[in-house]
Design an enzyme around this catalytic site. Structure first.
Site, mmCIF file in Angstrom:
data_model
loop_
_atom_site.group_PDB
_atom_site.id
_atom_site.type_symbol
_atom_site.label_atom_id
_atom_site.label_comp_id
_atom_site.label_asym_id
_atom_site.label_seq_id
_atom_site.Cartn_x
_atom_site.Cartn_y
_atom_site.Cartn_z
ATOM 1 N N LYS A 20 -6.760 3.345 -3.285
ATOM 2 C CA LYS A 20 -7.146 3.360 -1.869
ATOM 3 C C LYS A 20 -7.384 4.794 -1.441
ATOM 4 O O LYS A 20 -6.642 5.705 -1.837
ATOM 5 C CB LYS A 20 -6.036 2.699 -1.051
ATOM 6 C CG LYS A 20 -6.226 2.717 0.469
ATOM 7 C CD LYS A 20 -5.074 1.974 1.140
ATOM 8 C CE LYS A 20 -5.069 2.154 2.644
ATOM 9 N NZ LYS A 20 -3.933 1.455 3.289
ATOM 10 N N ASP A 37 0.865 -1.179 0.000
ATOM 11 C CA ASP A 37 0.000 0.000 0.000
ATOM 12 C C ASP A 37 0.904 1.233 0.000
ATOM 13 O O ASP A 37 1.455 1.602 1.039
ATOM 14 C CB ASP A 37 -0.896 0.022 1.235
ATOM 15 C CG ASP A 37 -1.942 -1.086 1.253
ATOM 16 O OD1 ASP A 37 -1.657 -2.187 0.737
ATOM 17 O OD2 ASP A 37 -3.034 -0.855 1.802
ATOM 18 N N LYS A 50 -10.052 0.267 -2.336
ATOM 19 C CA LYS A 50 -9.939 0.034 -0.899
ATOM 20 C C LYS A 50 -10.338 1.287 -0.151
ATOM 21 O O LYS A 50 -9.754 2.352 -0.349
ATOM 22 C CB LYS A 50 -8.514 -0.381 -0.526
ATOM 23 C CG LYS A 50 -8.329 -0.614 0.981
ATOM 24 C CD LYS A 50 -6.936 -1.132 1.293
ATOM 25 C CE LYS A 50 -6.681 -1.204 2.792
ATOM 26 N NZ LYS A 50 -5.319 -1.694 3.115
#
EC number: 4.1.2.4
Length: 221
Positions: A155, A92, A185
């Site tokens: 995300k 991430d 996400k």
């Protein structure tokens, strides 16, 4: 799948159970893994300095360039490569939010490409946009850059920015922009069952949660 059809186990299978506090210890990570197993979630997400971890049966995710994104792209790439070498199956990464605010989407693209190339194709790449700090135009352009760079997910947030975390509106915009081939996400400030269900209804395919038990306890088996 409608909200009403979602069971506890189905939502758990979308969750990255997360511990990214700066004061987190190795013992805290062990407890995180134990709790993740008991909750039946998909993954645990930790700081790269905590790797390697022993989390059999769970996906291991690590953050890169976290939480500010203001790291040199080569440093982000090296951090991602090391994390993958130490067992992370998912990365991430935080974009350079300032570049996005300034409208320099070529720099955003180059940053993501550097990380993707450094980490290789075997691991999943999630690109953190910090949507609360961005305009809708910037969210769209950063999503497009992430897709072009080969990201697997976009995300919303780190959960550490003072502007806030995930919103239904940002998730919906991201999902509309990336289409069905790239995941979304939602992460940052999702503390209730209803908030999680709202994110999923808006298009989230993964949830980043630290208070996972409280969210899942509101769902039927």
């Amino acid at each position: 799948m409608s909200e009403a059809a979602l069971t506890r186990s189905q939502v758990a299978a979308m969750v990255d159970h997360t511990l990214l506090k700066p004061e987190a210890t190795a013992a805290d990570v062990t407890a995180l893994i134990d709790e993740a197993r008991s909750l039946g979630v998909l993954a645990v997400c930790v700081s790269p300095s905590m790797l390697p971890i022993h989390a059999d049966g769970l996906v291991t995710a690590a953050v890169v360039g976290f939480p500010s994104g203001k790291h040199h792209s080569l440093v982000k790439g090296a951090e991602a490569r090391l994390a993958v070498d130490q067992g992370a199956a998912e990365i991430d990464m935080v974009i350079d939010v300032g570049a996005a605010v300034a409208g320099d989407y070529s720099a955003v693209l180059a940053d993501i490409l550097t990380v993707r190339e450094a980490m290789g194709e075997s691991a999943i790449l999630k690109v953190i946009l910090e949507t609360a700090a961005l305009s809708d135009e910037a969210i769209v352009e950063c999503c497009r850059a992430a897709v072009r760079a080969g990201a697997n997910f976009v995300k919303t947030s780190t959960g550490f920015h003072p502007a806030g975390g995930a919103t239904v509106e940002a998730v919906a915009l991201m999902a509309q922009t990336v289409g069905p081939g790239v995941g979304v996400k939602a992460s940052g400030g999702i503390r209730t069952t209803q908030a999680a269900l709202d994110m999923i209804a808006a298009g989230a395919t993964r949830l980043g949660l630290s208070g996972t038990r409280a969210v899942l306890d509101g769902l039927a088996d």
